[in-house]
Design a protein around this motif. Structure first.
Motif, mmCIF file in Angstrom:
data_model
loop_
_atom_site.group_PDB
_atom_site.id
_atom_site.type_symbol
_atom_site.label_atom_id
_atom_site.label_comp_id
_atom_site.label_asym_id
_atom_site.label_seq_id
_atom_site.Cartn_x
_atom_site.Cartn_y
_atom_site.Cartn_z
ATOM 1 N N PRO A 1 0.922 -1.201 -0.092
ATOM 2 C CA PRO A 1 0.036 -0.100 -0.083
ATOM 3 C C PRO A 1 0.756 1.445 -0.047
ATOM 4 N N HIS A 2 2.146 1.255 0.518
ATOM 5 C CA HIS A 2 2.921 2.502 0.673
ATOM 6 C C HIS A 2 3.828 2.636 -0.838
ATOM 7 N N LEU A 3 3.350 1.757 -1.839
ATOM 8 C CA LEU A 3 4.383 1.920 -3.167
ATOM 9 C C LEU A 3 3.080 2.256 -3.968
ATOM 10 N N ALA B 1 -1.955 4.972 -6.675
ATOM 11 C CA ALA B 1 -1.987 4.138 -5.557
ATOM 12 C C ALA B 1 -2.745 2.970 -5.453
ATOM 13 N N ASN C 1 -4.667 1.695 -3.237
ATOM 14 C CA ASN C 1 -6.053 1.814 -2.981
ATOM 15 C C ASN C 1 -6.982 2.666 -3.692
ATOM 16 N N PRO D 1 8.546 1.101 6.260
ATOM 17 C CA PRO D 1 7.777 1.805 5.876
ATOM 18 C C PRO D 1 6.560 1.894 6.341
ATOM 19 N N LEU D 2 6.039 0.645 6.266
ATOM 20 C CA LEU D 2 4.557 0.873 6.982
ATOM 21 C C LEU D 2 4.375 1.178 8.170
ATOM 22 N N ARG E 1 4.854 10.082 1.850
ATOM 23 C CA ARG E 1 5.693 9.000 1.261
ATOM 24 C C ARG E 1 4.946 7.715 1.061
ATOM 25 N N ILE E 2 4.122 7.545 2.037
ATOM 26 C CA ILE E 2 3.318 6.037 2.214
ATOM 27 C C ILE E 2 1.996 6.130 1.524
ATOM 28 N N GLY E 3 1.685 7.448 1.144
ATOM 29 C CA GLY E 3 0.657 7.924 0.147
ATOM 30 C C GLY E 3 -0.885 7.057 0.728
ATOM 31 N N GLY E 4 -1.058 7.541 1.870
ATOM 32 C CA GLY E 4 -2.249 7.502 2.273
ATOM 33 C C GLY E 4 -2.945 6.086 2.184
ATOM 34 N N ALA E 5 -2.181 5.139 2.404
ATOM 35 C CA ALA E 5 -2.600 3.837 2.052
ATOM 36 C C ALA E 5 -3.475 3.216 3.212
#
Lengths: 359, 230
Positions: free
Chosen positions: A87-89, A126, A128, B142-143, B225-229
């Motif tokens: 999810p962070h990539l 992303a 999501n 990263p998470l 950086r994590i992109g709102g995941a």
């Protein structure tokens, strides 16, 4: 790939042996039949009570000798039901993750994979923000870019609705028929996916193999009817598209004659797979006339198998193909159907749904 | 209301102690949080209780225990002395007190972050060929970065404010163990020291505020950086 597995948990016992070659080997079974356990054991994510796994002459698992190769050294690209994108990539970075750990010297073209899966426009997105179908395509691309020796697919389409499934199935067919030529172990409990994709079919029941063989052999075996479910059973045969008529019907050649079917999108001359549902075939002693059904084939009864209920499954030889019909016991008796009898099979033109026609 | 040399010394020492304590504690707390979140082992509940003990004990008691364990006469203190490290009545002891007192807060924040990571993502990374270290640095870390950051900020704040255990363990030596909170307390003991105390209290507030602002900015960068995941 040679695989032997024995594993118990709770009161469930898995006892499984498989010799999978090229093409798509499908494992079919209802939930709880041990399908995911097999995938996890092959991927190295589960240590079975007893396991032996040999691929290309290399032993990856042999519990008797204490060999358990770590998952990251096995090189089985795995596509899970829940995609598991990081999810962070971004999509592009997820694909990079696959490439990063691919063994040196084995290159899978990133452009080819992106092209094959139609994901070029998703690169900066992303995970999501993707639809379920898009997620699975990216997950598949990521697995392909890790240059696997084999792909493991654990119900990759199970969480998708029918439209999204249709979006992905052609990509899987391209993968099977394309230049990559990767062997695939495909786990599913959806008969429509399996009939469309599989070359080899293994039916699992309660942790054991109930039937296995080529897709066509297993699907036309009367014994497979209770395993697949009465509504899902039906032979898979190959047909060649002869022509498309203006009224929407297309003419297809099979070994026993020709069929008129609607909704065939494949181009003239191409080969397609037909799935003929067992419950959609009617049998007649004489060549029927005055029927609305267009497709009538002369067939010979090869095998009759009575189930526990009122039904009977009948294998029919039609040219070089075998069809499977399901009728009642009473009909078998009143028509005096017996092995070797030459009769007629009536197929309704709607028998083969457009989505179950694949190359 | 002026800041004299004593105040600046105390501030400098407090920052020095807090930075050291945070740098040492983060990797330790992360390891312990990992063990508690992901592993089953004998004595796990004991370790958990031990980590949380400083949170529920009176700080004076924690300081006393440290004194008993790490005085030069005690076995642990003597052992450390042989490698040239003395803790009692030294700034190094203040660092240890800050680590011990901040540890439960850091472990809690990091453990929650680790538990929120789906191990299935790590399995997926492994099937793609990533070795353990790669799975950790490219997927897990990263998470959990926001949780680790939050834990570090809490540890730093605790180190800046730690009083009871510190004064019990390493006493109140100006320039050596007199951190900002201890300096404020000392000023309040002296008749006419109120204004010095007030000045140092303001200084303390300013540092705390600065730390919060910096951590918020860092957290935003990490989140971006994590992109709102998830």
């Amino acid at each position: 790939m040679k695989l032997v597995l024995k594993h118990s948990f709770g009161n469930f016992t898995l006892d499984f042996q498989l010799d999978a070659g090229a093409g798509i080997t499908a494992l079919f079974g209802h939930s709880g039949s041990g399908k995911s356990t097999i995938i996890n054991a092959v991927a190295g994510l589960l240590r079975p009570d007893y396991g032996l796994l040999e691929v290309d002459g290399e032993i990856l698992m042999d519990t008797a000798r204490g060999i358990h190769t770590a998952p990251h050294k096995r090189r089985f690209g795995t596509v899970f039901q829940d995609a598991r994108l990081f999810p962070h990539l971004s999509v592009a970075q997820n694909l990079d993750f696959g490439t990063r750990y691919a063994p040196q010297g084995i290159s899978v073209s990133r452009d080819d994979v992106i092209d094959l899966l139609g994901i070029a426009s998703l690169m900066s997105r992303a995970p999501n923000t993707l639809s379920g179908g898009e997620k699975q395509r990216v997950a598949l691309g990521r697995a392909l870019l890790s240059a696997p020796r084999m792909l493991l697919m654990d119900e990759p389409l199970a969480s998708l609705d029918s439209a999204r499934k249709q979006e992905i199935l052609p990509y899987l067919e391209h993968l099977r028929d394309g230049p990559l030529g990767l062997p695939i172990l495909y786990v599913s409990h959806a008969v429509d996916e399996i009939t469309r994709l599989a070359d080899t079919l293994v039916l699992l029941k309660d942790g054991r193999i109930a039937a296995q063989g080529t897709l066509r052999a297993v699907m036309s075996d009367p014994a497979a009817v209770p395993l697949l479910g009465v509504r899902e059973a039906g032979a898979v045969i190959e047909a060649t598209v002869l022509s498309h008529a203006d009224d929407g019907l297309s003419q297809l050649a099979i070994s026993a004659g020709t069929l008129e079917l609607p909704g065939v999108r494949a181009s003239v001359g191409s080969k397609v797979r037909l799935r003929v549902m067992a419950q959609d075939i009617m049998l007649s002693r004489t060549r029927p006339s005055g029927l609305s059904a267009l497709n009538i084939l002369p067939v010979t009864i090869a095998n009759i198998r009575f189930g526990s209920g009122p039904g009977a499954a009948i294998a029919l030889t039609a040219g070089e193909d075998t069809l499977l019909a399901r009728v009642t016991r009473r009909a078998v008796a009143s028509l005096e159907l017996a092995e070797g009898a030459e009769i007629f099979a009536v197929l309704k033109a709607t028998t083969v749904a457009p989505e179950s026609i694949g190359h | 209301m002026t800041l004299d040399a004593v105040a600046w010394d105390a501030l400098r020492l407090s920052l020095w102690v807090a930075v050291w304590a945070t740098c040492i504690a983060v990797p330790l707390a992360l390891s312990v949080a990992w063990l508690l979140a992901r592993r089953e082992f004998w004595g796990k509940s004991l370790l958990n209780a031990l980590v949380h003990l400083p949170l529920v004990l009176p700080p004076v008691v924690t300081g006393y225990i440290l004194l008993v364990l790490f005085s030069p006469a005690a076995p642990a203190g003597a052992a450390l002395a042989t490698i040239g490290l003395t803790l009692a009545f030294k700034w190094t002891g203040a660092v240890l007190a800050a680590i011990v007192m901040g540890f439960p807060l850091m472990v809690r924040a990091m453990r929650l972050a680790i538990e929120a990571v789906d191990p299935k993502l790590e399995e997926a990374a492994a099937t793609l060929g990533a070795p353990r270290i790669g799975v950790f640095t490219r997927v897990t870390l990263p998470l959990i970065a926001p949780g680790v950051l939050a834990g570090a900020v809490m540890g730093f704040a605790k180190a800046m404010g730690e009083f009871g255990a510190t004064i019990t363990f390493v006493a109140n030596i100006p320039g050596q163990t007199q951190t900002l909170p201890i300096a404020i307390w000392t000023a309040l003991q002296i008749p006419g020291g109120e204004s010095a105390a007030a000045a140092m209290a303001l200084l303390s507030c300013a540092v705390a505020l600065g730390a919060v602002i910096v951590s918020e900015a860092l957290a935003r960068r990490v989140a971006k950086r994590i992109g709102g995941a998830r």
